[in-house]
Design a protein around this motif. Sequence first.
Motif, PDB file in Angstrom:
ATOM      1  N   PRO A  11       0.430  -1.205  -0.369  1.00  0.00           N
ATOM      2  CA  PRO A  11      -0.059   0.291   0.462  1.00  0.00           C
ATOM      3  C   PRO A  11       0.816   1.306  -0.008  1.00  0.00           C
ATOM      4  CG  PRO A  11       0.091  -1.073   1.839  1.00  0.00           C
ATOM      5  CD  PRO A  11       0.846  -1.497   1.259  1.00  0.00           C
ATOM      6  N   PRO A  12       0.459   2.075  -0.757  1.00  0.00           N
ATOM      7  CA  PRO A  12       1.096   3.838  -0.096  1.00  0.00           C
ATOM      8  C   PRO A  12       1.660   3.992   1.230  1.00  0.00           C
ATOM      9  CG  PRO A  12      -1.367   4.180  -1.412  1.00  0.00           C
ATOM     10  CD  PRO A  12      -1.227   2.378  -1.147  1.00  0.00           C
ATOM     11  N   LEU A  13       2.516   4.575   1.397  1.00  0.00           N
ATOM     12  CA  LEU A  13       2.529   5.011   3.242  1.00  0.00           C
ATOM     13  C   LEU A  13       1.879   5.695   3.723  1.00  0.00           C
ATOM     14  CD1 LEU A  13       4.796   4.833   5.498  1.00  0.00           C
ATOM     15  CD2 LEU A  13       5.650   7.386   4.365  1.00  0.00           C
ATOM     16  N   MET A  14       0.748   6.527   2.877  1.00  0.00           N
ATOM     17  CA  MET A  14      -0.490   7.251   3.544  1.00  0.00           C
ATOM     18  C   MET A  14      -0.908   5.756   4.242  1.00  0.00           C
ATOM     19  SD  MET A  14      -2.825  10.169   3.184  1.00  0.00           S
ATOM     20  CE  MET A  14      -3.674   9.148   1.972  1.00  0.00           C
ATOM     21  N   HIS A  15      -1.957   4.966   3.304  1.00  0.00           N
ATOM     22  CA  HIS A  15      -2.433   4.067   3.679  1.00  0.00           C
ATOM     23  C   HIS A  15      -2.279   3.382   4.664  1.00  0.00           C
ATOM     24  CE1 HIS A  15      -5.159   4.766  -0.151  1.00  0.00           C
ATOM     25  NE2 HIS A  15      -5.217   6.125   0.512  1.00  0.00           N
ATOM     26  N   PHE A  16      -0.755   2.567   4.445  1.00  0.00           N
ATOM     27  CA  PHE A  16      -0.120   1.990   5.732  1.00  0.00           C
ATOM     28  C   PHE A  16      -0.676   2.457   7.103  1.00  0.00           C
ATOM     29  CE2 PHE A  16       3.380  -0.043   7.664  1.00  0.00           C
ATOM     30  CZ  PHE A  16       2.593  -0.921   8.065  1.00  0.00           C
ATOM     31  N   THR A  17      -0.270   3.652   7.012  1.00  0.00           N
ATOM     32  CA  THR A  17       0.240   4.012   7.930  1.00  0.00           C
ATOM     33  C   THR A  17      -1.194   4.397   9.024  1.00  0.00           C
ATOM     34  OG1 THR A  17       2.027   5.583   7.791  1.00  0.00           O
ATOM     35  CG2 THR A  17       0.945   6.733   9.429  1.00  0.00           C
ATOM     36  N   GLN A  18      -2.387   5.191   8.151  1.00  0.00           N
ATOM     37  CA  GLN A  18      -3.714   5.331   8.603  1.00  0.00           C
ATOM     38  C   GLN A  18      -4.483   3.924   8.865  1.00  0.00           C
ATOM     39  OE1 GLN A  18      -5.656   7.251   5.713  1.00  0.00           O
ATOM     40  NE2 GLN A  18      -5.084   9.059   6.484  1.00  0.00           N
ATOM     41  N   SER A  19      -3.783   2.576   8.412  1.00  0.00           N
ATOM     42  CA  SER A  19      -5.302   1.406   8.709  1.00  0.00           C
ATOM     43  C   SER A  19      -3.604   0.701   9.571  1.00  0.00           C
ATOM     44  CB  SER A  19      -5.257   1.345   7.247  1.00  0.00           C
ATOM     45  OG  SER A  19      -3.644   0.587   7.128  1.00  0.00           O
ATOM     46  N   SER A  20      -2.981   0.826   9.708  1.00  0.00           N
ATOM     47  CA  SER A  20      -2.173   0.463  10.261  1.00  0.00           C
ATOM     48  C   SER A  20      -2.315   0.660  12.046  1.00  0.00           C
ATOM     49  CB  SER A  20      -1.109  -0.243  10.658  1.00  0.00           C
ATOM     50  OG  SER A  20      -0.154  -0.656   9.327  1.00  0.00           O
ATOM     51  N   GLY A  21      -2.745   1.951  11.758  1.00  0.00           N
ATOM     52  CA  GLY A  21      -2.852   2.859  13.685  1.00  0.00           C
ATOM     53  C   GLY A  21      -3.825   2.804  14.374  1.00  0.00           C
ATOM     54  N   ARG A  22      -4.703   2.437  13.307  1.00  0.00           N
ATOM     55  CA  ARG A  22      -6.171   2.201  13.229  1.00  0.00           C
ATOM     56  C   ARG A  22      -6.117   0.664  13.936  1.00  0.00           C
ATOM     57  NH1 ARG A  22      -8.443   4.449   7.699  1.00  0.00           N
ATOM     58  NH2 ARG A  22      -9.306   6.192   8.154  1.00  0.00           N
ATOM     59  N   LEU A  47       9.781  -2.371  -3.194  1.00  0.00           N
ATOM     60  CA  LEU A  47       8.447  -1.489  -2.737  1.00  0.00           C
ATOM     61  C   LEU A  47       8.494  -1.416  -1.218  1.00  0.00           C
ATOM     62  CD1 LEU A  47       5.590  -1.229  -5.419  1.00  0.00           C
ATOM     63  CD2 LEU A  47       7.278   0.441  -4.906  1.00  0.00           C
ATOM     64  N   HIS A  48       8.061  -3.127  -0.678  1.00  0.00           N
ATOM     65  CA  HIS A  48       8.042  -3.281   0.753  1.00  0.00           C
ATOM     66  C   HIS A  48       9.320  -3.052   1.760  1.00  0.00           C
ATOM     67  CE1 HIS A  48       6.916  -6.233   3.686  1.00  0.00           C
ATOM     68  NE2 HIS A  48       8.535  -5.845   3.980  1.00  0.00           N
ATOM     69  N   LYS A  49      10.352  -3.029   1.476  1.00  0.00           N
ATOM     70  CA  LYS A  49      11.308  -2.663   1.719  1.00  0.00           C
ATOM     71  C   LYS A  49      11.696  -0.863   2.296  1.00  0.00           C
ATOM     72  CE  LYS A  49      14.522  -5.598   0.753  1.00  0.00           C
ATOM     73  NZ  LYS A  49      16.051  -5.919  -0.091  1.00  0.00           N
ATOM     74  N   ARG A  50      11.255  -0.122   1.228  1.00  0.00           N
ATOM     75  CA  ARG A  50      11.305   1.302   0.969  1.00  0.00           C
ATOM     76  C   ARG A  50       9.933   1.670   1.833  1.00  0.00           C
ATOM     77  NH1 ARG A  50      10.203   5.143  -3.749  1.00  0.00           N
ATOM     78  NH2 ARG A  50      10.331   7.428  -2.805  1.00  0.00           N
ATOM     79  N   LEU A  51       8.614   1.376   1.918  1.00  0.00           N
ATOM     80  CA  LEU A  51       7.611   1.347   2.803  1.00  0.00           C
ATOM     81  C   LEU A  51       7.811   1.138   4.854  1.00  0.00           C
ATOM     82  CD1 LEU A  51       4.836   1.889   3.285  1.00  0.00           C
ATOM     83  CD2 LEU A  51       4.165  -0.717   3.240  1.00  0.00           C
ATOM     84  N   LEU A  52       8.868   0.124   4.501  1.00  0.00           N
ATOM     85  CA  LEU A  52       9.076  -0.051   5.637  1.00  0.00           C
ATOM     86  C   LEU A  52      10.251   0.555   5.916  1.00  0.00           C
ATOM     87  CD1 LEU A  52       9.424  -4.026   6.184  1.00  0.00           C
ATOM     88  CD2 LEU A  52       7.550  -2.333   7.476  1.00  0.00           C
ATOM     89  N   GLN A  53      10.862   1.635   5.435  1.00  0.00           N
ATOM     90  CA  GLN A  53      11.841   2.493   5.872  1.00  0.00           C
ATOM     91  C   GLN A  53      11.109   3.595   5.993  1.00  0.00           C
ATOM     92  OE1 GLN A  53      14.426   2.324   2.505  1.00  0.00           O
ATOM     93  NE2 GLN A  53      16.331   0.804   3.148  1.00  0.00           N
ATOM     94  N   ASN A  54      10.231   3.811   5.204  1.00  0.00           N
ATOM     95  CA  ASN A  54       9.000   4.891   4.986  1.00  0.00           C
ATOM     96  C   ASN A  54       8.877   5.017   6.910  1.00  0.00           C
ATOM     97  OD1 ASN A  54      11.078   6.318   3.229  1.00  0.00           O
ATOM     98  ND2 ASN A  54       9.082   5.855   1.480  1.00  0.00           N
TER      99      ASN A  54
END
Length: 75
Positions: A11-22, A47-54
Motif C-alpha cells: 500500500p501507499p505509505l499514507m494508507h499503511f500508516t492510517q490502517s495500521s494505526g487503526r 517497494l516493501h523495503k521502502r515502505l518499511l523505511q518510510n
Amino acid sequence: VCSECIYVETPPLMHFTQSSGRIIRQGQKVPPNVRIAIAEGTLQVALHKRLLQNSELVAQVQGDVASLRKEIYGN
C-alpha cells in the motif's frame, strides 16, 4: 475488535500508516498482526523495503513531535 490486517499489494505509505494505526490502537486486547503479501523476485520486494523505511521515519518524526508538544504544553 479486529486484530488482523492483510494487504495483497504494497500500500501507499499514507494508507499503511492510517490502517495500521487503526488496528494498533489503545484498548487492543489481542496483539495485532499486519501482513503484506509479497511476490519474490518482483518490484514488490523493493517497494516493501521502502515502505518499511518510510514507516519507521514517520514513527520517529511523530515521536519527536509528541515529545516537543509535551515540552511546550506539558501534556
